[in-house]
Structure formats: structure tokens, C-alpha cells
Design a protein around this motif. Structure first.
Motif, PDB file in Angstrom:
ATOM      1  N   PRO A 178     -10.839  -9.613  15.601  1.00  0.00           N
ATOM      2  CA  PRO A 178     -10.089  -8.383  15.850  1.00  0.00           C
ATOM      3  C   PRO A 178      -8.586  -8.621  15.877  1.00  0.00           C
ATOM      4  N   GLU A 179      -7.844  -7.598  15.527  1.00  0.00           N
ATOM      5  CA  GLU A 179      -6.390  -7.674  15.638  1.00  0.00           C
ATOM      6  C   GLU A 179      -6.009  -7.125  16.998  1.00  0.00           C
ATOM      7  N   ILE A 180      -5.678  -8.011  17.886  1.00  0.00           N
ATOM      8  CA  ILE A 180      -5.345  -7.591  19.236  1.00  0.00           C
ATOM      9  C   ILE A 180      -3.842  -7.403  19.383  1.00  0.00           C
ATOM     10  N   ALA A 181      -3.089  -8.260  18.694  1.00  0.00           N
ATOM     11  CA  ALA A 181      -1.653  -8.289  18.911  1.00  0.00           C
ATOM     12  C   ALA A 181      -0.989  -6.988  18.481  1.00  0.00           C
ATOM     13  N   ALA A 182      -0.317  -6.342  19.414  1.00  0.00           N
ATOM     14  CA  ALA A 182       0.396  -5.105  19.121  1.00  0.00           C
ATOM     15  C   ALA A 182       1.448  -5.341  18.048  1.00  0.00           C
ATOM     16  N   ARG A 183       2.104  -6.492  18.120  1.00  0.00           N
ATOM     17  CA  ARG A 183       3.192  -6.768  17.187  1.00  0.00           C
ATOM     18  C   ARG A 183       2.676  -6.852  15.747  1.00  0.00           C
ATOM     19  N   ALA A 184       1.501  -7.473  15.579  1.00  0.00           N
ATOM     20  CA  ALA A 184       0.935  -7.584  14.236  1.00  0.00           C
ATOM     21  C   ALA A 184       0.651  -6.201  13.660  1.00  0.00           C
ATOM     22  N   HIS A 185       0.105  -5.306  14.491  1.00  0.00           N
ATOM     23  CA  HIS A 185      -0.117  -3.932  14.034  1.00  0.00           C
ATOM     24  C   HIS A 185       1.215  -3.287  13.669  1.00  0.00           C
ATOM     25  N   ALA A 186       2.203  -3.472  14.552  1.00  0.00           N
ATOM     26  CA  ALA A 186       3.502  -2.835  14.358  1.00  0.00           C
ATOM     27  C   ALA A 186       4.115  -3.277  13.030  1.00  0.00           C
ATOM     28  N   GLU A 187       4.016  -4.578  12.736  1.00  0.00           N
ATOM     29  CA  GLU A 187       4.588  -5.089  11.492  1.00  0.00           C
ATOM     30  C   GLU A 187       3.872  -4.516  10.282  1.00  0.00           C
ATOM     31  N   LYS A 188       2.538  -4.417  10.377  1.00  0.00           N
ATOM     32  CA  LYS A 188       1.768  -3.934   9.225  1.00  0.00           C
ATOM     33  C   LYS A 188       1.910  -2.424   9.037  1.00  0.00           C
ATOM     34  N   LEU A 189       2.185  -1.697  10.135  1.00  0.00           N
ATOM     35  CA  LEU A 189       2.270  -0.240  10.033  1.00  0.00           C
ATOM     36  C   LEU A 189       3.384   0.186   9.078  1.00  0.00           C
ATOM     37  N   ASP A 190       4.548  -0.478   9.210  1.00  0.00           N
ATOM     38  CA  ASP A 190       5.678  -0.151   8.338  1.00  0.00           C
ATOM     39  C   ASP A 190       5.273  -0.284   6.876  1.00  0.00           C
ATOM     40  N   VAL A 191       4.638  -1.437   6.585  1.00  0.00           N
ATOM     41  CA  VAL A 191       4.213  -1.727   5.210  1.00  0.00           C
ATOM     42  C   VAL A 191       3.194  -0.684   4.749  1.00  0.00           C
ATOM     43  N   ALA A 192       2.248  -0.366   5.624  1.00  0.00           N
ATOM     44  CA  ALA A 192       1.178   0.570   5.266  1.00  0.00           C
ATOM     45  C   ALA A 192       1.745   1.959   4.974  1.00  0.00           C
ATOM     46  N   VAL A 193       2.689   2.417   5.810  1.00  0.00           N
ATOM     47  CA  VAL A 193       3.289   3.749   5.620  1.00  0.00           C
ATOM     48  C   VAL A 193       4.039   3.801   4.294  1.00  0.00           C
ATOM     49  N   ARG A 194       4.836   2.772   4.057  1.00  0.00           N
ATOM     50  CA  ARG A 194       5.617   2.761   2.810  1.00  0.00           C
ATOM     51  C   ARG A 194       4.690   2.781   1.602  1.00  0.00           C
ATOM     52  N   GLN A 195       3.637   1.953   1.666  1.00  0.00           N
ATOM     53  CA  GLN A 195       2.733   1.868   0.518  1.00  0.00           C
ATOM     54  C   GLN A 195       1.970   3.180   0.313  1.00  0.00           C
ATOM     55  N   ALA A 196       1.569   3.814   1.424  1.00  0.00           N
ATOM     56  CA  ALA A 196       0.830   5.075   1.309  1.00  0.00           C
ATOM     57  C   ALA A 196       1.716   6.139   0.652  1.00  0.00           C
ATOM     58  N   LEU A 197       2.980   6.197   1.082  1.00  0.00           N
ATOM     59  CA  LEU A 197       3.906   7.179   0.500  1.00  0.00           C
ATOM     60  C   LEU A 197       4.136   6.877  -0.990  1.00  0.00           C
TER      61      LEU A 197
END
Lengths: 364, 159
Positions: A51-70
Motif C-alpha cells: 500500500p501507499e501509505i506516505a502522504a508525500r508520495a501521493h502528493a507528488e503523484k497527484l500533480d503528475v496525475a492531474v496534469r496528465q489527465a488534463l
């Protein structure tokens, strides 16, 4: 209300980090982009998902995911009408990262914010994929959850029952572990069971014939353990055929339990005389062909349409969050920067009130 | 006073459940129980009964295998039920907030070998083992070094 609604969705409540863009127009809902930065490759062969527990890892990936989705949708934040984000239930670090990211985007763009219950995202997915009408019966199997719900609206759920111990996916994973089969357990056990003898080992059918819609799978797992140990004690080990027959017997027991409980839940739902009776099954359980065939047969027998959204929209994703956000937005739901992350958030709050838990209800 | 380690035989899941309930009502925030034993030994069964004994109202107690942690509010204090099987790294315990919960909540931890250096010294370890001959029987062993448990477990000698 605008004719067309375009929603950015964010999801980071458990193992995966995801972003999606969904648009609803007069012709229906369409997933314009859905990005899941997941745990693929992190399944270690016998241990299961890391599991991905680390909040920071999610936070880092969220930026990438949002940009890619757009980018995938060929749109910018200016084209969005609002931002939907999973605000619970789930691991607090992940949920917080998503909520903070959505708040940042909302503050920067002035777009309205819609907090979405992760389970509501799953429960509304059949409307995204198959445009089915309310009210429908839902067998929602996600992560540790397994429950029967009557879905009446984007904020109106009645829980008929659920597992009192393990969820079916968990039972499959643990039985696979017991038998030395790779994770995830669902596909491995289904593969082993193919062509094997489902009647060789008599395994229990927990809670069957009880007059409610609850399920139990923990005892079944223990029964498999005993069967394995008895064979090992008697013959010094398991043959391939033994293992395949255990898998087939286990899968048959899960089928029987789910089919029996589904029949009971459907009867309760049908007693309300829905205009277009429909049952939807979401989650990995619908990917198992033996289980799916049994559930389809129960639905057909009782005269209800059967819907199972594609698996990629049944595992954690942000398209379901964006879609649920659209329905909530149309319902008038708006959140602001005070939106908080809720690690526990039952879908059916009336039931939580029924058991008198004013503070924190059951998570599932 | 009882001495560690203490081993009992429990003849049925019901007997295991009753013992869990009797232990549960004796717990306070700051108490941590570590559950050892193979899959199917009854760790979650034990925890479920213990938690139910502490809750004011009946509610679902799902297995924490997928979520890693489930928390509950009870009149005795907050309860954390953790399954660390899927934990990747010991640093993630801090992300989960488990180190803090050890101080402030009643913590039940399955697969505690993942805790490593973060294992609370004051914890009570409960090992569950299936019996080779009797299929419903479990051997349960309590181990501790903190003297508070000797008094807390005296009820085990009532039978």
C-alpha cells in the motif's frame, strides 16, 4: 444549470493515486481521461499489494496525475466546471493529500470544490458506465468492503447488509497464501479451479439461510486451512490435483454464499417495486467468471437486469469520483476550503444513526 | 499474580471470543496487544470480540487487512485495530500515526513482527496456535515484561 458539466476528479484514499476528467452532456456521461498511477509492479508474488501509505508520495503523484489527465483530455483547468475529490473514507495521509491538492487548485482557479465519499464513487459507477436508473441494488465489493446497498440517489443509500468479517477478495487472497499461489488471489484461484472438482472437499457456507443480507468468509478460510493441513498430515503434502480441487471447492462455496445472499437482497429490493429492476455488481468479484455467472443467473431468475461495469472502473480510479462529483454538483453540493478529510464515513448515515453512533459510524 | 508466559487451551471459537471480551473490558488507552499466529489462527476473530465488548453500540468490525488500520470510539477510549501484513517499511508506521496511537489509544496489532524497533516494550503479546489434533481448539499464550499485565491477567485464573 449548464447543459454540459466537466469535472476534474482526484482520488488518493488507498493504494493508488488518480486523476480523471469526466464530462456529462445531454447525450450522457463520458470519461475524457482517466489516469491511475498505481501499484502495478509492486505486487510481490506472495505478499499482495504494497500500500501507499506516505502522504508525500501521493502528493507528488497527484500533480503528475492531474496534469496528465488534463493533457489526455486536451483540456485545461479553465475548461473545468468544478473539482471533485475523495474526502474519505480511507487512510488519512492519502485522503488529506488529495483534499489539500484539490483545495489548492480550487483556491487558485476559483472553481467550486465537491467532496466525494470514495464508496459513493464505486456505488455510482454503474450510472457512469450503463446509465441505469435509480433505485438499483448494488453489490459493492471494494478493498475490505463488501455490502449490499439500495442506491436511490447520489446521497441516498440504504445498506441491506454486508460482511461481518472478511471481504471476498480478502478470502481469495488469504486462501491463495495458504495454498502457495500468487497474489492477487482471485485470478490465481480461478485459474486453478478451472476443470477441477468443486465437490471433493465439503466446505461450509457461512450464514446461508439466515434471514438477513449479511455475509461471512472468515470461517471458510479457516476450513480451507484445515483441509490443507489434513491432507499434509495424511499424505505428507498436496498434489497439484488436491490444490486445484481445494480451489474449486472454495470458489464453489463463495459462489453459493454470494448467490444466496444476493437472492435475499434482491427480494428486499424488488419488494419496493422498482420500475426498472436492476442489480449492479462492482469490484473484482465480478471479474471471476464462475461468481459472475451465478449472480447473473440469480438476477435473471428474479427478473432484474444485471450490470457489471468494466474492471478498470471497479478498482480505485478518479473517473468514478469525477462522475459522482457531477451528480453531487447537480444536487447542489458545494464545499469550500473548510472541507475536511474523513477517515471513516459510512454511506448509509441513517443506519449509523440507528445503531446510535453519533460520533463516528461504521466505516463500511 | 500470574507469571509470564501463560498458556491456555481454548476448545472453541466461542471460548476464544469470551476470553477476548473478558480481556477487552480490562484495557485502557496506552495498552497495546500484539497478535502472533498463522493465517486462520483466529487473530481477527479475537480482536473482533474484544472490540465488540468495548463498543457502546454494535457496529461492523471489518478486517483491517486492506485498510491497515480501523479505528473505533469506545467509552474506554479510542481503539486502533491494525493489520501490518501489507506494511512495506517501518517508517510508514509514523505515517499511519501508530506510534502516537500507542500512547493514546487501545491498540490491537496483527502481524506485529513488522513493528521492529517500534514495538512498545509495555505490550502484551498474544500468540494463537491451532491444535494439531483438535480442529476447533486454539492454544493461546500470553507473554509480557511490563508488570502491569500480571495484575490485569489475574482473571485468567478464576476458571
Amino acid at each position: 444549470m449548464t447543459d454540459t458539466l466537466t469535472m476534474l476528479g482526484l482520488e488518493s484514499s488507498c493504494d493508488d493515486t488518480a486523476a480523471a476528467v469526466v464530462r456529462r452532456s445531454a447525450s450522457g456521461a463520458e470519461v475524457l481521461a482517466s489516469v491511475v498511477i498505481g501499484q502495478t509492479g509492486l505486487h510481490d508474488a506472495f505478499g499482495g499489494v504494497v500500500p501507499e501509505i506516505a502522504a508525500r508520495a501521493h502528493a507528488e503523484k497527484l500533480d503528475v496525475a492531474v496534469r496528465q489527465a488534463l493533457d489526455d483530455a486536451g483540456l485545461t483547468l479553465n475548461d473545468m466546471d468544478a473539482i471533485a475529490v475523495t474526502s474519505g473514507p480511507g487512510l488519512i495521509g492519502g485522503v488529506l493529500s488529495g483534499v489539500m491538492c484539490a483545495k489548492g487548485l480550487s483556491a487558485a482557479t476559483g472553481l467550486p470544490l465537491v467532496g466525494v465519499n470514495h464508496l459513493a464513487g464505486h456505488a455510482l459507477t454503474p450510472r457512469l458506465t450503463d446509465a441505469i436508473a435509480y433505485p438499483y441494488l448494488m453489490l459493492l465489493v471494494s478493498g475490505g468492503h463488501c455490502q449490499f446497498l439500495i442506491v436511490r440517489g447520489p446521497q441516498d443509500f440504504t445498506r441491506l447488509g454486508g460482511t461481518i468479517d472478511d471481504a471476498p477478495g480478502e478470502a481469495f487472497d488469504k486462501v491463495a497464501r495458504l495454498l502457495g499461489l500468487p497474489q492477487p488471489g482471485g485470478p490465481s484461484i480461478e485459474r486453478e479451479a478451472m476443470g477441477a472438482n468443486p465437490k471433493r472437499f465439503p466446505l461450509p457456507r457461512p450464514l446461508i439461510d439466515r434471514d438477513d443480507c449479511n455475509l461471512s468468509f472468515s470461517g471458510l478460510k479457516t476450513a480451507v486451512l484445515r483441509t490443507r493441513d489434513a491432507l499434509v498430515a495424511e499424505f505428507g503434502g498436496l498434489t497439484r490435483a488436491d490444490r486445484a480441487d481445494i480451489c474449486a471447492s472454495f470458489q464453489a462455496a463463495v459462489c453459493d454464499v454470494l448467490a444466496d445472499r444476493m437472492r435475499r437482497a434482491l427480494a428486499r429490493y424488488l419488494a419496493e417495486n422498482p420500475v426498472t429492476p436492476c442489480v449492479a455488481v462492482a469490484g473484482g468479484v465480478a471479474a471471476n467468471m464462475a461468481i459472475r455467472a451465478r449472480l447473473e443467473a440469480v438476477a435473471a431468475d428474479l427478473g432484474a437486469q444485471f450490470v457489471a461495469p468494466p474492471l478498470k472502473l471497479c478498482t480505485d480510479n478518479a473517473a468514478m469520483i469525477a462522475y459522482a462529483g457531477i451528480e453531487l454538483f447537480e444536487d447542489g453540493v458545494r464545499h469550500d476550503l473548510t472541507l475536511s478529510a474523513r477517515p471513516r464515513w459510512p454511506l448509509d448515515t441513517s443506519q449509523a444513526a440507528l445503531v446510535g453512533s453519533g460520533k463516528k459510524g461504521a466505516k463500511a | 499474580m500470574v507469571d509470564a508466559p501463560l498458556t491456555l487451551a481454548l476448545p472453541s471459537p466461542e471460548a476464544t471470543g469470551r476470553l477476548a471480551e473478558r480481556l477487552g473490558v480490562r484495557l485502557h488507552p496506552g495498552d497495546t496487544l500484539l497478535f502472533e499466529g498463522p493465517i486462520g489462527a483466529g487473530k481477527t476473530h479475537f480482536c473482533r470480540h474484544l472490540i465488540r465488548a468495548l463498543l457502546e453500540h454494535d457496529e461492523d468490525i471489518p478486517s483491517p487487512t486492506f485498510t491497515l488500520v480501523q479505528s473505533y470510539d469506545s467509552p474506554a477510549g479510542e481503539i486502533w485495530h491494525a493489520d501490518l501484513y501489507r506494511l512495506g517499511d517501518v517508517s510508514e508506521l509514523v505515517e499511519l500515526g501508530l506510534d502516537e496511537a500507542f500512547e493514546t489509544a487501545i491498540c490491537l496489532v496483527e502481524w506485529p513482527d513488522r513493528l521492529g524497533v517500534m514495538t512498545p516494550l509495555s505490550a502484551l503479546t498474544i500468540s494463537l496456535a491451532p491444535d494439531a489434533m483438535l480442529e476447533d481448539t486454539r492454544r493461546i499464550t500470553f507473554t509480557w515484561s511490563d508488570p502491569k499485565w500480571a495484575a490485569r491477567l489475574e482473571f485468567l485464573q478464576d476458571d
